[in-house]
Design a protein around this motif. Sequence first.
Motif, PDB file in Angstrom:
ATOM      1  N   LEU A   5      53.922-125.341  53.101  1.00  0.00           N
ATOM      2  CA  LEU A   5      53.789-126.517  52.252  1.00  0.00           C
ATOM      3  C   LEU A   5      54.095-127.801  53.004  1.00  0.00           C
ATOM      4  O   LEU A   5      53.527-128.846  52.712  1.00  0.00           O
ATOM      5  N   ASN A   6      54.998-127.737  53.975  1.00  0.00           N
ATOM      6  CA  ASN A   6      55.438-128.944  54.689  1.00  0.00           C
ATOM      7  C   ASN A   6      54.771-129.096  56.040  1.00  0.00           C
ATOM      8  O   ASN A   6      55.226-129.866  56.867  1.00  0.00           O
ATOM      9  N   ASN A   7      53.707-128.393  56.303  1.00  0.00           N
ATOM     10  CA  ASN A   7      53.078-128.392  57.608  1.00  0.00           C
ATOM     11  C   ASN A   7      51.766-129.167  57.632  1.00  0.00           C
ATOM     12  O   ASN A   7      50.866-128.833  58.368  1.00  0.00           O
ATOM     13  N   ASN A   8      51.648-130.218  56.840  1.00  0.00           N
ATOM     14  CA  ASN A   8      50.432-131.017  56.757  1.00  0.00           C
ATOM     15  C   ASN A   8      50.415-132.029  57.896  1.00  0.00           C
ATOM     16  O   ASN A   8      50.688-133.205  57.712  1.00  0.00           O
ATOM     17  N   VAL A   9      50.112-131.534  59.116  1.00  0.00           N
ATOM     18  CA  VAL A   9      50.146-132.354  60.320  1.00  0.00           C
ATOM     19  C   VAL A   9      48.838-132.137  61.069  1.00  0.00           C
ATOM     20  O   VAL A   9      48.375-130.997  61.210  1.00  0.00           O
ATOM     21  N   GLY A  10      48.251-133.217  61.560  1.00  0.00           N
ATOM     22  CA  GLY A  10      47.031-133.100  62.348  1.00  0.00           C
ATOM     23  C   GLY A  10      47.266-132.346  63.647  1.00  0.00           C
ATOM     24  O   GLY A  10      48.394-132.229  64.127  1.00  0.00           O
ATOM     25  N   MET A  11      46.190-131.811  64.220  1.00  0.00           N
ATOM     26  CA  MET A  11      46.273-131.054  65.474  1.00  0.00           C
ATOM     27  C   MET A  11      45.373-131.697  66.515  1.00  0.00           C
ATOM     28  O   MET A  11      44.370-132.330  66.184  1.00  0.00           O
ATOM     29  N   ASP A  12      45.747-131.515  67.786  1.00  0.00           N
ATOM     30  CA  ASP A  12      44.886-131.926  68.881  1.00  0.00           C
ATOM     31  C   ASP A  12      43.893-130.813  69.165  1.00  0.00           C
ATOM     32  O   ASP A  12      44.082-129.662  68.765  1.00  0.00           O
ATOM     33  N   TRP A  13      42.831-131.137  69.917  1.00  0.00           N
ATOM     34  CA  TRP A  13      41.777-130.172  70.203  1.00  0.00           C
ATOM     35  C   TRP A  13      42.271-128.975  71.002  1.00  0.00           C
ATOM     36  O   TRP A  13      41.713-127.888  70.923  1.00  0.00           O
ATOM     37  N   ASP A  14      43.342-129.168  71.787  1.00  0.00           N
ATOM     38  CA  ASP A  14      43.825-128.068  72.618  1.00  0.00           C
ATOM     39  C   ASP A  14      45.192-127.541  72.170  1.00  0.00           C
ATOM     40  O   ASP A  14      45.911-126.908  72.928  1.00  0.00           O
ATOM     41  N   ASP A  15      45.566-127.762  70.904  1.00  0.00           N
ATOM     42  CA  ASP A  15      46.828-127.238  70.374  1.00  0.00           C
ATOM     43  C   ASP A  15      46.801-125.714  70.315  1.00  0.00           C
ATOM     44  O   ASP A  15      45.734-125.088  70.260  1.00  0.00           O
ATOM     45  N   VAL A  16      47.993-125.131  70.310  1.00  0.00           N
ATOM     46  CA  VAL A  16      48.158-123.683  70.194  1.00  0.00           C
ATOM     47  C   VAL A  16      48.154-123.304  68.718  1.00  0.00           C
ATOM     48  O   VAL A  16      48.847-123.922  67.907  1.00  0.00           O
ATOM     49  N   LEU A  17      47.371-122.293  68.368  1.00  0.00           N
ATOM     50  CA  LEU A  17      47.366-121.780  67.000  1.00  0.00           C
ATOM     51  C   LEU A  17      48.573-120.869  66.831  1.00  0.00           C
ATOM     52  O   LEU A  17      48.751-119.913  67.578  1.00  0.00           O
ATOM     53  N   GLU A  18      49.419-121.178  65.841  1.00  0.00           N
ATOM     54  CA  GLU A  18      50.678-120.456  65.673  1.00  0.00           C
ATOM     55  C   GLU A  18      50.670-119.475  64.499  1.00  0.00           C
ATOM     56  O   GLU A  18      51.569-118.667  64.362  1.00  0.00           O
ATOM     57  N   THR A  19      49.671-119.541  63.654  1.00  0.00           N
ATOM     58  CA  THR A  19      49.654-118.677  62.477  1.00  0.00           C
ATOM     59  C   THR A  19      48.230-118.235  62.176  1.00  0.00           C
ATOM     60  O   THR A  19      47.271-118.884  62.592  1.00  0.00           O
ATOM     61  N   ASP A  20      48.115-117.141  61.463  1.00  0.00           N
ATOM     62  CA  ASP A  20      46.799-116.665  61.042  1.00  0.00           C
ATOM     63  C   ASP A  20      46.376-117.289  59.723  1.00  0.00           C
ATOM     64  O   ASP A  20      45.270-117.076  59.257  1.00  0.00           O
ATOM     65  N   GLY A  21      47.277-118.018  59.085  1.00  0.00           N
ATOM     66  CA  GLY A  21      46.977-118.609  57.789  1.00  0.00           C
ATOM     67  C   GLY A  21      47.417-117.694  56.670  1.00  0.00           C
ATOM     68  O   GLY A  21      47.981-116.624  56.879  1.00  0.00           O
ATOM     69  N   GLN A  22      47.137-118.116  55.489  1.00  0.00           N
ATOM     70  CA  GLN A  22      47.572-117.386  54.302  1.00  0.00           C
ATOM     71  C   GLN A  22      46.434-116.539  53.764  1.00  0.00           C
ATOM     72  O   GLN A  22      45.282-116.949  53.765  1.00  0.00           O
ATOM     73  N   GLU A  23      46.760-115.357  53.301  1.00  0.00           N
ATOM     74  CA  GLU A  23      45.776-114.502  52.655  1.00  0.00           C
ATOM     75  C   GLU A  23      45.340-115.138  51.341  1.00  0.00           C
ATOM     76  O   GLU A  23      46.110-115.845  50.698  1.00  0.00           O
ATOM     77  N   TYR A  24      44.111-114.860  50.945  1.00  0.00           N
ATOM     78  CA  TYR A  24      43.616-115.329  49.658  1.00  0.00           C
ATOM     79  C   TYR A  24      44.361-114.564  48.570  1.00  0.00           C
ATOM     80  O   TYR A  24      44.387-113.336  48.569  1.00  0.00           O
ATOM     81  N   ILE A  25      44.993-115.279  47.671  1.00  0.00           N
ATOM     82  CA  ILE A  25      45.803-114.655  46.634  1.00  0.00           C
ATOM     83  C   ILE A  25      45.005-114.514  45.350  1.00  0.00           C
ATOM     84  O   ILE A  25      44.493-115.505  44.824  1.00  0.00           O
ATOM     85  N   ILE A  26      44.894-113.280  44.868  1.00  0.00           N
ATOM     86  CA  ILE A  26      44.314-113.024  43.548  1.00  0.00           C
ATOM     87  C   ILE A  26      45.481-112.966  42.578  1.00  0.00           C
ATOM     88  O   ILE A  26      46.388-112.136  42.724  1.00  0.00           O
ATOM     89  N   LEU A  27      45.473-113.847  41.614  1.00  0.00           N
ATOM     90  CA  LEU A  27      46.542-113.880  40.618  1.00  0.00           C
ATOM     91  C   LEU A  27      46.387-112.715  39.650  1.00  0.00           C
ATOM     92  O   LEU A  27      45.306-112.521  39.094  1.00  0.00           O
ATOM     93  N   PRO A  28      47.446-111.954  39.435  1.00  0.00           N
ATOM     94  CA  PRO A  28      47.378-110.963  38.363  1.00  0.00           C
ATOM     95  C   PRO A  28      47.173-111.701  37.042  1.00  0.00           C
ATOM     96  O   PRO A  28      47.642-112.837  36.883  1.00  0.00           O
ATOM     97  N   GLU A  29      46.480-111.077  36.099  1.00  0.00           N
ATOM     98  CA  GLU A  29      46.240-111.757  34.833  1.00  0.00           C
ATOM     99  C   GLU A  29      47.561-112.218  34.236  1.00  0.00           C
ATOM    100  O   GLU A  29      48.539-111.480  34.206  1.00  0.00           O
TER     101      GLU A  29
END
Length: 164
Positions: A5-29
Amino acid sequence: MADYLNNNVGMDWDDVLETDGQEYIILPEGDYNFEVTDFERGHFPGSAKMAPSNKATLTLKVVTKDGIANVRTDLILNRLVEFKIAAFFRCIGEKKHGEKLVMNWNKVLGSKGRAHFKPRTYTDKDGNERQANNVERFIDYDEKFFPADGGFVDLTDDGDLPFD
């Protein structure tokens, strides 16, 4: 999740990718609080049952224990589905039952509400069965669902419900 939530920061073209991102969440009904994080004006081209109309595409952010689910939903501005638009404006506290309201779309972005979400199953273009989050119905605004400190309200495990 807090880092996400607090990682809204721009990246440079040659930055290191540190995470795979978040899985798509299906909300239970169930019923969930949401915040409107995006609002787009668009056009519905019409169908056999409904005339061409303006439409509002909303992105609803739902914060859960498992992460954030972003749900897109359309409100088609047509009298046939006026009940759904009215329910949305009641949901965010802008309309009361029985009162007329001029829709103020400037108040939509950042507004908070509650809705009943239910997964929808569909077949993608490659023939694979998939699921997406779907707004089943909007729930009238009630301040008890929105604590003054803006914190997360989990009403799914309060132990007082007479059913599972």
